[in-house]
Design an enzyme around this catalytic site. Sequence first.
Site, PDB file in Angstrom:
ATOM      1  N   CYS A  25       0.820  -1.215   0.000  1.00  8.48           N
ATOM      2  CA  CYS A  25       0.000   0.000   0.000  1.00  8.48           C
ATOM      3  C   CYS A  25       0.853   1.263   0.000  1.00  8.48           C
ATOM      4  O   CYS A  25       0.400   2.315  -0.459  1.00  8.48           O
ATOM      5  CB  CYS A  25      -0.963  -0.003   1.179  1.00  8.48           C
ATOM      6  SG  CYS A  25      -0.178  -0.356   2.764  1.00  8.48           S
TER       7      CYS A  25
ATOM      8  N   HIS B 211      -0.518   0.271   7.666  1.00  6.58           N
ATOM      9  CA  HIS B 211      -1.263   0.408   6.411  1.00  6.58           C
ATOM     10  C   HIS B 211      -1.249   1.867   5.963  1.00  6.58           C
ATOM     11  O   HIS B 211      -1.182   2.779   6.789  1.00  6.58           O
ATOM     12  CB  HIS B 211      -2.704  -0.072   6.628  1.00  6.58           C
ATOM     13  CG  HIS B 211      -3.549  -0.082   5.392  1.00  6.58           C
ATOM     14  ND1 HIS B 211      -3.166  -0.690   4.214  1.00  6.58           N
ATOM     15  CD2 HIS B 211      -4.775   0.476   5.136  1.00  6.58           C
ATOM     16  CE1 HIS B 211      -4.112  -0.538   3.309  1.00  6.58           C
ATOM     17  NE2 HIS B 211      -5.092   0.166   3.838  1.00  6.58           N
TER      18      HIS B 211
END
EC number: 3.4.19.12
Length: 773
Positions: free
Chosen positions: A309, A732
């Site tokens: 990500c 994340h």
Amino acid sequence: MAADLGELLVPYMPTIRVPKTGDRVFKSECAFSYDSPESEGGLYVCMNTFLGFGREHVERHYRKTGQSVYMHLKRHVKEVRSHTMYLELNRDFNGDEYDCEDEAKLVIFPDHFEIPLPNIEELPALVTIACDAVLNAASAYKKQEPDSWDEEIQVSKHARSLRQQDNGVRIPPSGWKCQKCEMKENLWLNLSDGAVLCGKWFFDGSGGNGHALDHFKDTNFPLAVKLDNLTLDIADIYSFDEEEAVLDPQISEHLQHFGIDIIPIQRVHNTNGMRPRVSEWEVIQESGMKLKAVYGSGFTGIKNLGNSCYLGTIMQVLFSIPEFQRDSPCWFVTNPLVCFCLSTRAKLGHGLLSGLYSKPPMKSELIEQGISLKMFKALVSNGHPEFSSNRQQDAQKFFLHLINLVERNCVGLENPNNAFRYLVEERVQCCQTQKVRYTQKVDYLMQLPAPIEAASNREELIAYEAKRNEAEENMRAPPEPVRARIPFTACLQAFTEPENVPDFWSSELQAKSAGVKTSRFASFPEYLVVQIKKFTFVVDWVPKKVDLSIDMPDFLDLSRLRGTGLQAGEQELPDLTPPIVLPEDTRAPEIDESAAMQLAEMGFPLEACRKAIYYTGNMGPEMAFNWIIAHMEEPDFAEPLALPTFMEPGPSVASSGLAATPLDNHPPEESIAILTSMGFPRRHTVQALKATVSGSLSLLLLTLTLVKQHKNDIVLLFAFISHIGASTMSGHYVCHIKKEGRWVIFNDHKVCLSERPPKDLGYIYFYRRLSSS
């Protein structure tokens, strides 16, 4: 029928190959688009080059190469397994993530004659062997990207018998630098004697000078651990003796020997490490809200490859900028696997902006929307020990890595980096003489401090810290966390604070002296990238992300940060060069002579080829070729390699005893007058002309262009990237981008309209310069 098929294939037999060891079979993704076996048209694999092509591009490949025989792969998905959160973690045409039905055919162009597979009895033996080899080959991306380093790394033979010296060495939690060259990146701690030394160069010019390896050659101390990303879960250990990455079951004890205690990290993770991140996780991802999914051009998601990500968020933002959206008309004739800039701006831009991979799903569709960046990740991470792994990485470091790659590979092409490039004016004042020196440097990212001491809720933070410490001592649950609220004005104030320079070389004193440095903008970029400094190391080697909120403004006025140049009453330090300091190691640089000869055979001067190999870190002819193209217009292009650090001091220095030599390169007044008449400030003109005298024509053009074009000080927020987790090496990343007047959240493959963009919790912010007209 067997005879008919055999006769049909006879003319094409010389073009059909069996994949050999080392051949990469691209059967999971098109080379020019994001079509795959799951796409409506399937994927065509060339039986000669083993490149994959979608239906739109296979005809073009046939016309340009004459290759007629392709294997057509089609996958019909029946059911997605319920436990699969990210479908792209480990996907391949041989994968088992779906309940599906696979179909394979040989297709002969241009008539599209199809031969179903398997067809063992009817096909010639060579064709059957080639087809089986292609079907059974691992994906090219799997060969380059192991699913996990743990599957390959073995325990070192030295781990359990390692002898550590009782030399009193203790390693602090920050501030490391190589003991031989003072580099501050890619540092390795030798587990035998505690020496901190740099690693080798990466292909992009970063890395180090190989002092860690030299230390092993001198001492035979075999094991070293990388300091840069050392956490509870990550310990990159290398065995110089075994020449590979290894595991060390006793790494905790070996680190404690030098004062590095990673046990407190476990305690933090187990007690209060997760709880402060719950609200952050929900706020940044806008969990619990009914977000409306959006589709079409500019709203294509990026599937997570497993901790990818950081890469996906950076690329989403970059391809929302016009400079990165423009592609080249000649990209179809270029090999997408070797040409970085063209393949990136063409394939990735088309995938994100065409809307072909972002359509409202039909009820019968079981595969998630979005594109997979397997080929792109393999391309940008090639040769880089961190980005080539499947671990989470720092988005800010990846942004700068990508800027570096584009800079090196955009030779002869429009450079999209120009949108981010700006000039920094650095003013250093000698504390003894009070005289000053003004210099300029190129930068791409503004790092903004976040001073906790300026928090508006400081009393609340102090009370929370006391309660948290009390709860930890008494083994009770921690209190509800409190987030520091820092005014943006305090961040700007901290950015402008003077910085001490203890080892400043004063040309007035001709000796080292204490100095004070301040930085300002000499020009403003078209797009300003601002990173908030949220991460730090605290005692006991606990990597800590400061939980803070900053009221980032929509409009950013940087007029107070514009550089002023030499002011009335200031005296400049003499324009003298520091004395040449010879290194202890005066060996000539190592150069791969075979690679240099390979380039020389292409018609380039041998000495230029040797320099190209050296300056690209012996990373092979391809990287050196790019260097040659970028430097072939320089006047000393074909001159032999001569580095200042390997030169003996000149006779004038030795005979006169002077510590420095004056640089009498003040530009002619007529040249200054010509440029100032064009509207350029005198101070920038003088500095740029001096750079030209010293041979840097590019700096002249860059300085004058940036100063003239980027005068507006006001910028508008249009995107930001947020990080969730306690460390950049875990957690994340999510990004928010303003499109068509609305904020949109890009969370891997999911793209939705944002209801509450968490602008105060961002990590990297992107501002657009307002039009000066």
